[in-house]
Structures are given as C-alpha cells and as structure tokens.
Write an enzyme that holds these catalytic residues in place. Sequence first.
Site: not given
Length: 390
Positions: A225, A282
């Site tokens: 991620k 994120t």
Amino acid sequence: MTRFNTPEPAHTRILLSEAGPPRPPRSPAFDNIAVMGGGAWGTALATVAAKAGRQVRLWLRDAETAAQIARHRRNPRYLGDTPLPENITPTTDLIAALRGAQAVLLVTPSTTVREMAGRIHALTTPKTPIFVCAKGIEAGSGLMMSEVVAEAAPGHIIGVVTGPTFAQETAAGLPTAVTIACNSPEQTPPASRAAARMAVALTTDSFRPYVSDDMAGVEVGGAVKNVIAIACGMLAGAGLGENMRAALITRGLDEMKELAARLGGRRETVTGLSGMGDLMLTCSSTKSRNFRYGHERGQGLREDQVFGGKPVLVEGRHNAVTVTDLARQLGLDMPICEMVRTIVTGESAISEAFAAYWGAPLEGELRALEIEIPHPAVAAVARRFDEVMP
C-alpha cells in the site's frame, strides 16, 4: 390474515428468556505487554494497551524522549501534546522492558526487525508471542516481516497487527480498527489463540481489532500500500485529479491480491482492513508520509527537497524495490509498483514513468481474459504527462 397476529406460546418465550443468546467463549487477555519502539505508532499502541487496562513497558532508543514520557506523560517528538496514560513505563533498558512480558509488540522500522527480533528472542522464552507491527518485505531475502521474525526468533508464536491507522488519531482516541493475525497451532481453540488474546488486550471504546488466521494475506497489504500511495501522491501533486487516483487504487488492490495469492494468502483478505482499508487511507491524505512524499515529488521537488530537506522515513521508497524484487522472483507483473520503483531509484523521470504506465497496451480487467491491444495514442499520452509532471 390472523396468522400474523398469533402470539408466540408463553412457554416458548419463557425458555428463550431464561436461556438467553449463546455466549461466545471468553479469551484471556495479555495483561503485561512490552512495546518495542517509541516512535509515533509504537507510542500510540502503548497508549491503546494502557487505556485497555494493561501494564505497558515502552522501550525507546532515545533517553531524552523516555524522560519526557516519564516526567510529562508526553512524546512531543512524535505525538505532540497528546497525553499518555500513567500505566506506560518508558525505558531504554531492553532487559527491563521485556521482564515479565506476556506478549511483545515489535514496532520498529522494517529494516531493524531482524535485529530486534533476535534480541527479544535472547531475552524471552518461546512462550512469549511476538507481534510485528512493521510493514514491508525484507531486502535480499524477500521475506515478509513475520517470516523475518520467525527466522530470528525460532519457536515463538508470531503475530501481526496491521490496518488503516494514523498514529496521532489512534493515540487521541479517535475510532480505529485493525486486523490481528497469528500462526497459533490449528488445534488451539480460536478464542484461545494469541491473535484473539491480543485483540482482547487492546480493545477499548475506540480501538476495535478484528482477528485473522491469514498471515500472508494480511501482510501483503501493508507491504504494497505504501508504494501505491507514492504513486497517488505524485499524480495529486501534479494536479491530475481524482479519476486516475481511483484507477490506481483499484488496480493497486488487484496487484495486492495477486501477490497474496502467490504467497499462499486469500484474495478476500486483501479486501479487508489490512488491504483495501489501509490502501484507501494511505492513498488519500498528506498525513501519510508516503502520500506526502509522492505529492511533493509530483509538485516538482527533488529527492533532497522533500519534507523540507529533513530525513524522514518513507517506507514506500524501500518497499518499491523489495516488493518488485519479490514479484519478479515469482514471475508476477505489478506495473504500478514497477512504475514507482523506476522513479524512486532514479531510473525514470516521473513523467516518463507515468506515461509508460498509462500508455501500456490495452488489456482485459480480469487477468483471466487474455487480450492485449496496442495503445492507439501513446505519443499523446507521453505529451500529456510531460506537460504536467516533472
């Protein structure tokens, strides 16, 4: 029509009332927890455990920060003015931190996990489970963080705590959910496994853990991620809007699923908190160091200019190389991660890398659909990205 108004027999109601709903088995919490790492996330997890009523010893490398926590119940270097509970005992003495610990939360950077796991192993018994909270893949070995700990601390039950979290929000008591997984033996009842016990140990009115047995699936999300977040930050910094960000998040999730499946994980795990949840968080906020790094690079700042020239740990820069190294070893195509790799290693300018990704041959969205069509506007794509990106 009268059948809808027929009352339930009295004896049935009484029996249901007396029996009540079935109660799930209780899971004994870890009451004494050692947290290794006094950065933002380590201090936030120590705060969560303390608020849940646990006795917490927080190990830090920096004596000045330890003294600040002891005297003022603050970690100003990482969490500003957020107050810390009294039942957190800060220390720079590793032996003192681990003495009597029923479980360990390992919250140091991924590059130091092997060293720290070895030191923990030397000072504890194999009965002490170690939960790694760092995300990534080790350079050279291609191992996930739990696998690194398993090598450095043989015999211990190994767990993972991961999910969509900003440390400042977690420490401040804002609602937060995570996933906790472990490699407890299958014959152990689920409620007695280390993951369940840690989930109970950390649960508060604002912190909600979920339990998993899919170590590989849970860890892949955390490793990938940050790389996708850098890409999203770069296009946001260049002013390329939200449409492409949605595309990168979606296609990045697909890359996560493929890697998880190759490593023995379940694709559906990646659609949970540790994958999709962490990815969404994120990739959408400058509170994320990875997104902010990408955002500043997308605005035209050089590598040495981001974060005002300060040395800031951006895990995605490291992960971009380790993730793609592993993917290449497995024969897996991860084009977004490969794109970010060429940028952070200096192989390509940002505009060139994005143009190469966006101008790649057209393909089926499902990987099982084998189709590839040359992109009909490659030159226009190259000009487009060259106009707006550094």
